[in-house]
Scaffold this motif. Structure first.
Motif, PDB file in Angstrom:
ATOM      1  N   ARG A 185       0.882  -1.168   0.000  1.00 47.46           N
ATOM      2  CA  ARG A 185       0.000   0.000   0.000  1.00 47.46           C
ATOM      3  C   ARG A 185       0.922   1.220   0.000  1.00 47.46           C
ATOM      4  N   LEU A 186       0.658   2.152  -0.895  1.00 47.35           N
ATOM      5  CA  LEU A 186       1.440   3.384  -0.971  1.00 47.35           C
ATOM      6  C   LEU A 186       0.494   4.544  -0.713  1.00 47.35           C
ATOM      7  N   ARG A 187       0.889   5.453   0.174  1.00 47.48           N
ATOM      8  CA  ARG A 187       0.106   6.656   0.443  1.00 47.48           C
ATOM      9  C   ARG A 187       1.066   7.823   0.558  1.00 47.48           C
ATOM     10  N   LEU A 188       0.617   8.988   0.091  1.00 46.14           N
ATOM     11  CA  LEU A 188       1.496  10.154   0.191  1.00 46.14           C
ATOM     12  C   LEU A 188       1.934  10.306   1.638  1.00 46.14           C
ATOM     13  N   ARG A 189       3.234  10.424   1.837  1.00 45.61           N
ATOM     14  CA  ARG A 189       3.723  10.455   3.212  1.00 45.61           C
ATOM     15  C   ARG A 189       3.542  11.829   3.829  1.00 45.61           C
ATOM     16  N   ASP A 224      10.286  16.254  15.918  1.00 48.33           N
ATOM     17  CA  ASP A 224       9.260  17.262  15.623  1.00 48.33           C
ATOM     18  C   ASP A 224       9.589  18.039  14.346  1.00 48.33           C
ATOM     19  N   GLU A 225      10.863  18.269  14.096  1.00 50.17           N
ATOM     20  CA  GLU A 225      11.285  18.944  12.861  1.00 50.17           C
ATOM     21  C   GLU A 225      11.019  18.058  11.639  1.00 50.17           C
ATOM     22  N   GLU A 226      11.269  16.755  11.794  1.00 52.99           N
ATOM     23  CA  GLU A 226      11.016  15.824  10.691  1.00 52.99           C
ATOM     24  C   GLU A 226       9.514  15.742  10.397  1.00 52.99           C
ATOM     25  N   ARG A 227       8.687  15.739  11.432  1.00 51.31           N
ATOM     26  CA  ARG A 227       7.230  15.732  11.217  1.00 51.31           C
ATOM     27  C   ARG A 227       6.804  16.961  10.408  1.00 51.31           C
ATOM     28  N   LYS A 228       7.315  18.113  10.787  1.00 49.58           N
ATOM     29  CA  LYS A 228       6.969  19.349  10.070  1.00 49.58           C
ATOM     30  C   LYS A 228       7.452  19.297   8.619  1.00 49.58           C
ATOM     31  N   GLU A 268       9.047   9.022  12.268  1.00 47.51           N
ATOM     32  CA  GLU A 268       9.884   8.130  13.064  1.00 47.51           C
ATOM     33  C   GLU A 268      10.649   7.130  12.190  1.00 47.51           C
ATOM     34  N   TRP A 269       9.935   6.414  11.325  1.00 45.54           N
ATOM     35  CA  TRP A 269      10.650   5.438  10.499  1.00 45.54           C
ATOM     36  C   TRP A 269      11.523   6.131   9.454  1.00 45.54           C
TER      37      TRP A 269
END
Length: 170
Positions: free
Chosen positions: A11-15, A39-43, A21-22
């Motif tokens: 399954r592929l979904r726009l990340r 938190d910076e990576e999430r943003k 985390e991964w």
């Protein structure tokens, strides 16, 4: 391109920020990459998703369909290419390399790209990366040129949409 794609196993979904985390684990596997706080990576990934929504294509998180386990990413980028002829990019967590997931995901993204009207896709691979060359060869990519970038030797490969498969992008 659609926000989600599916294959027999994936399954592929726009990340987006959910994948931070991964994705940081993936970044840590490459000593030349610099990590960043969660938190910076999430943003960053949320911004990448917004850009994909605006542009009409982006980078998908690849998940095993049966379990939802993330295995890497695959999508279209314009880092060294153009929006009219984007670059197909993919990377897997090391524990999933050799599973066929890269080929399966890249094939799904390429087909969706051609269906959405993109006439040519590029792939840019460092000369040492034999596994990526095998994936791209299976998908019908052909070498175009070799360039240098900061001491790296990059091989540019391309694939044209199959005749009659792409339509004018509107």
């Amino acid at each position: 391109m659609p926000p989600e794609l599916a294959t027999e196993r994936l399954r592929l979904r726009l990340r987006d920020g959910r994948d931070a985390e991964w994705n940081l684990e993936l970044i840590a596997e490459d000593p030349s990459q610099e990590s960043r706080p969660l938190d910076e990576e999430r943003k960053r990934l949320d911004a990448q998703r917004r850009a994909a929504d605006e542009r009409g294509f982006g980078v998908y998180a690849i998940e095993v369909a049966d379990t939802g386990e993330p295995v890497g990413y695959c999508g279209l980028v314009t880092t060294r290419a153009t929006p009219a002829q984007p670059e197909l990019a993919y990377e897997l967590l090391r524990r999933h390399v050799g599973s066929g997931y890269a080929t399966e995901a890249a094939a799904a993204v390429a087909e969706a790209a051609f269906d959405s009207g993109i006439p040519v896709l590029w792939a840019i691979v460092e000369r040492w990366n034999a596994p990526s060359f095998r994936v791209l060869e299976k998908l019908g990519f052909r070498p175009s040129r070799v360039t240098g970038d900061g001491g790296k030797v990059l091989v540019w490969l391309y694939r044209k949409a199959p005749r009659g498969r792409h339509r004018a992008r509107g």
